[in-house]
Enzyme design. Structure first.
Site, PDB file in Angstrom:
ATOM      1  N   ARG A  10       0.844  -1.210   0.000  1.00 34.91           N
ATOM      2  CA  ARG A  10       0.000   0.000   0.000  1.00 34.91           C
ATOM      3  C   ARG A  10       0.875   1.255   0.000  1.00 34.91           C
ATOM      4  O   ARG A  10       0.523   2.277  -0.599  1.00 34.91           O
ATOM      5  CB  ARG A  10      -0.950  -0.002   1.192  1.00 34.91           C
ATOM      6  CG  ARG A  10      -0.257   0.062   2.545  1.00 34.91           C
ATOM      7  CD  ARG A  10      -1.242   0.023   3.707  1.00 34.91           C
ATOM      8  NE  ARG A  10      -0.559  -0.030   4.981  1.00 34.91           N
ATOM      9  CZ  ARG A  10      -0.718   0.853   5.964  1.00 34.91           C
ATOM     10  NH1 ARG A  10      -1.552   1.866   5.804  1.00 34.91           N
ATOM     11  NH2 ARG A  10      -0.071   0.729   7.094  1.00 34.91           N
ATOM     12  N   GLU A  58     -18.593   4.026  -0.491  1.00 32.12           N
ATOM     13  CA  GLU A  58     -17.800   3.351  -1.514  1.00 32.12           C
ATOM     14  C   GLU A  58     -18.571   3.145  -2.822  1.00 32.12           C
ATOM     15  O   GLU A  58     -18.009   3.287  -3.917  1.00 32.12           O
ATOM     16  CB  GLU A  58     -17.294   2.006  -0.994  1.00 32.12           C
ATOM     17  CG  GLU A  58     -16.277   2.121   0.127  1.00 32.12           C
ATOM     18  CD  GLU A  58     -16.895   2.349   1.502  1.00 32.12           C
ATOM     19  OE1 GLU A  58     -16.151   2.564   2.467  1.00 32.12           O
ATOM     20  OE2 GLU A  58     -18.159   2.312   1.599  1.00 32.12           O
ATOM     21  N   PHE A  83     -14.283  -3.250   1.335  1.00 36.39           N
ATOM     22  CA  PHE A  83     -15.265  -2.292   0.850  1.00 36.39           C
ATOM     23  C   PHE A  83     -15.277  -2.201  -0.680  1.00 36.39           C
ATOM     24  O   PHE A  83     -16.333  -2.033  -1.284  1.00 36.39           O
ATOM     25  CB  PHE A  83     -15.007  -0.915   1.448  1.00 36.39           C
ATOM     26  CG  PHE A  83     -14.881  -0.937   2.944  1.00 36.39           C
ATOM     27  CD1 PHE A  83     -15.716  -1.737   3.713  1.00 36.39           C
ATOM     28  CD2 PHE A  83     -13.918  -0.173   3.602  1.00 36.39           C
ATOM     29  CE1 PHE A  83     -15.605  -1.778   5.098  1.00 36.39           C
ATOM     30  CE2 PHE A  83     -13.802  -0.201   4.984  1.00 36.39           C
ATOM     31  CZ  PHE A  83     -14.641  -1.002   5.742  1.00 36.39           C
ATOM     32  N   HIS A 109      -5.295  -3.322   2.408  1.00 36.00           N
ATOM     33  CA  HIS A 109      -5.696  -4.026   3.625  1.00 36.00           C
ATOM     34  C   HIS A 109      -6.452  -5.322   3.300  1.00 36.00           C
ATOM     35  O   HIS A 109      -7.476  -5.636   3.887  1.00 36.00           O
ATOM     36  CB  HIS A 109      -6.550  -3.120   4.525  1.00 36.00           C
ATOM     37  CG  HIS A 109      -5.791  -1.970   5.102  1.00 36.00           C
ATOM     38  ND1 HIS A 109      -5.265  -0.978   4.305  1.00 36.00           N
ATOM     39  CD2 HIS A 109      -5.470  -1.656   6.380  1.00 36.00           C
ATOM     40  CE1 HIS A 109      -4.648  -0.086   5.066  1.00 36.00           C
ATOM     41  NE2 HIS A 109      -4.748  -0.475   6.335  1.00 36.00           N
ATOM     42  N   ASP A 117      -7.495  -5.802  13.036  1.00 36.67           N
ATOM     43  CA  ASP A 117      -8.800  -5.302  12.600  1.00 36.67           C
ATOM     44  C   ASP A 117      -9.859  -6.398  12.591  1.00 36.67           C
ATOM     45  O   ASP A 117     -11.059  -6.102  12.583  1.00 36.67           O
ATOM     46  CB  ASP A 117      -8.688  -4.671  11.206  1.00 36.67           C
ATOM     47  CG  ASP A 117      -8.002  -3.314  11.244  1.00 36.67           C
ATOM     48  OD1 ASP A 117      -7.634  -2.871  12.347  1.00 36.67           O
ATOM     49  OD2 ASP A 117      -7.837  -2.707  10.181  1.00 36.67           O
ATOM     50  N   ARG A 167      -1.511  -4.520   3.998  1.00 32.48           N
ATOM     51  CA  ARG A 167      -1.167  -3.633   5.105  1.00 32.48           C
ATOM     52  C   ARG A 167       0.202  -3.986   5.683  1.00 32.48           C
ATOM     53  O   ARG A 167       0.967  -3.118   6.092  1.00 32.48           O
ATOM     54  CB  ARG A 167      -2.225  -3.763   6.199  1.00 32.48           C
ATOM     55  CG  ARG A 167      -1.944  -2.947   7.446  1.00 32.48           C
ATOM     56  CD  ARG A 167      -2.944  -3.312   8.544  1.00 32.48           C
ATOM     57  NE  ARG A 167      -2.935  -2.368   9.642  1.00 32.48           N
ATOM     58  CZ  ARG A 167      -3.658  -2.500  10.740  1.00 32.48           C
ATOM     59  NH1 ARG A 167      -4.453  -3.554  10.893  1.00 32.48           N
ATOM     60  NH2 ARG A 167      -3.605  -1.595  11.701  1.00 32.48           N
TER      61      ARG A 167
END
Length: 313
Positions: A10, A58, A83, A109, A117, A167
């Site tokens: 990322r 989104e 998302f 991610h 998470d 991530r």
């Protein structure tokens, strides 16, 4: 011994966007209120007039991206994999996929390495979802070098492109000077005659490490990096499978609908035994990324164990 260089893909994306922005003005970047996490904040700081935050919406962001692309501008559309592929699937399918627009979806991610998470954000279904959309190119870079090259290549790709980014900082395994990224073409990283290990994304470095451990035990594993899951380099996969007679696929994704199933489809006309290493039809859990990868068998030790067990059959 020099310390191993690790960079999250990322971050590679964010930095390469800025570099591209200095070279070209024919694209814009959209984000869904996650610019700091997706690293598009770097582009926002450098080119604020070409960056648009669409908020926590989104599906709307994808619609905006489709409109901009239909007007002739190239678009990078960024948010978390959960998302981009999950929440906005309908909009991606109908507004981008159906009209075959030049929209680059950058999903960060992804996978279980999102870590703390937890299961709600550990998207292990996105490759399967994006593979199912007609005309969608699906890319899963293995490291910093490959991620940067993929971002550049995708900008001029005809039609929609989904790039899966992580991530967790990943080992840099490709030479940034010598590496030649070719969309749709796999890369043989290690020759071997006993078994083929086909890996993608974060699992490529683990596959190389596993192959080294297997070599010490007398097993010569061929390692193939499949950065483009769709379209798959079927010719390379078939040739290697024919040579070794056994294939192990490795992905930080569900074993349903991802790289493993793509490889199985490619080998259907001339089948060989295949074992899939991935998330085995379960949700993830909250915890440190490296510990989760180990628990779910998605590290070098896990791959080595699966290969040795597979060779007993």
């Amino acid at each position: 011994m020099a310390e191993e260089k690790r960079i999250a893909t990322r971050v590679s994306y964010g930095e390469e966007l800025v570099a591209l922005g200095a070279e070209r003005d024919d694209f814009v970047v959209l984000d869904a209120d996650l610019a700091a996490a997706t690293q598009t904040s770097r582009f926002k700081a450098a080119y604020p007039d070409r960056f648009f935050d669409c908020g926590i919406a989104e599906g709307n962001m994808v619609g905006v991206a489709a409109g901009i692309a239909a007007a002739g501008k190239k678009v990078f559309c960024s948010t978390f994999a959960m998302f981009a592929a999950g929440r906005a699937f309908e909009q991606v399918r109908n507004s981008i996929g159906y009209p075959h627009l030049n929209v680059n979806i950058r999903a960060t991610h992804a996978g279980i390495s999102v870590g703390e998470d937890g299961a709600t954000h550990q998207c292990c279904e996105d490759i399967a979802l994006m593979r199912s959309i007609p005309g969608m190119t699906v890319i899963v870079p293995s490291d910093d070098t490959e991620a940067r090259a993929a971002v550049r290549a995708a900008l001029d790709c005809a039609g929609p492109v989904y790039i899966r980014l992580g991530r967790l900082a990943a080992p840099v395994i490709n030479d940034p000077v010598a590496y030649d990224f070719k969309m749709g073409r796999g890369v043989t990283l290690r020759e071997g005659g006993d078994v083929t290990i086909v890996a993608t994304g974060l699992m490529v470095a683990a596959a190389i490490e596993a192959a080294e451990a297997l070599s010490a035990k007398g097993v010569a594993a061929e390692v193939i990096n499949i950065h483009t899951v769709k379209p798959l380099d079927e010719e390379l996969v078939r040739a290697s499978a024919k040579k070794t007679g056994r294939v192990v696929t490795c992905e930080e994704h569900s074993i349903i609908g991802g790289l493993g199933d793509a490889v199985l489809a490619a080998l259907a006309s001339d089948p060989v035994p295949v074992r899939k290493v991935g998330i085995n039809d379960v949700f993830g859990e909250s915890g440190p990324a490296l510990e989760l990868l180990k628990k779910y068998g998605l590290d070098a030790t896990g791959i080595e164990r699966e290969v040795l067990d597979f060779l007993k059959d």
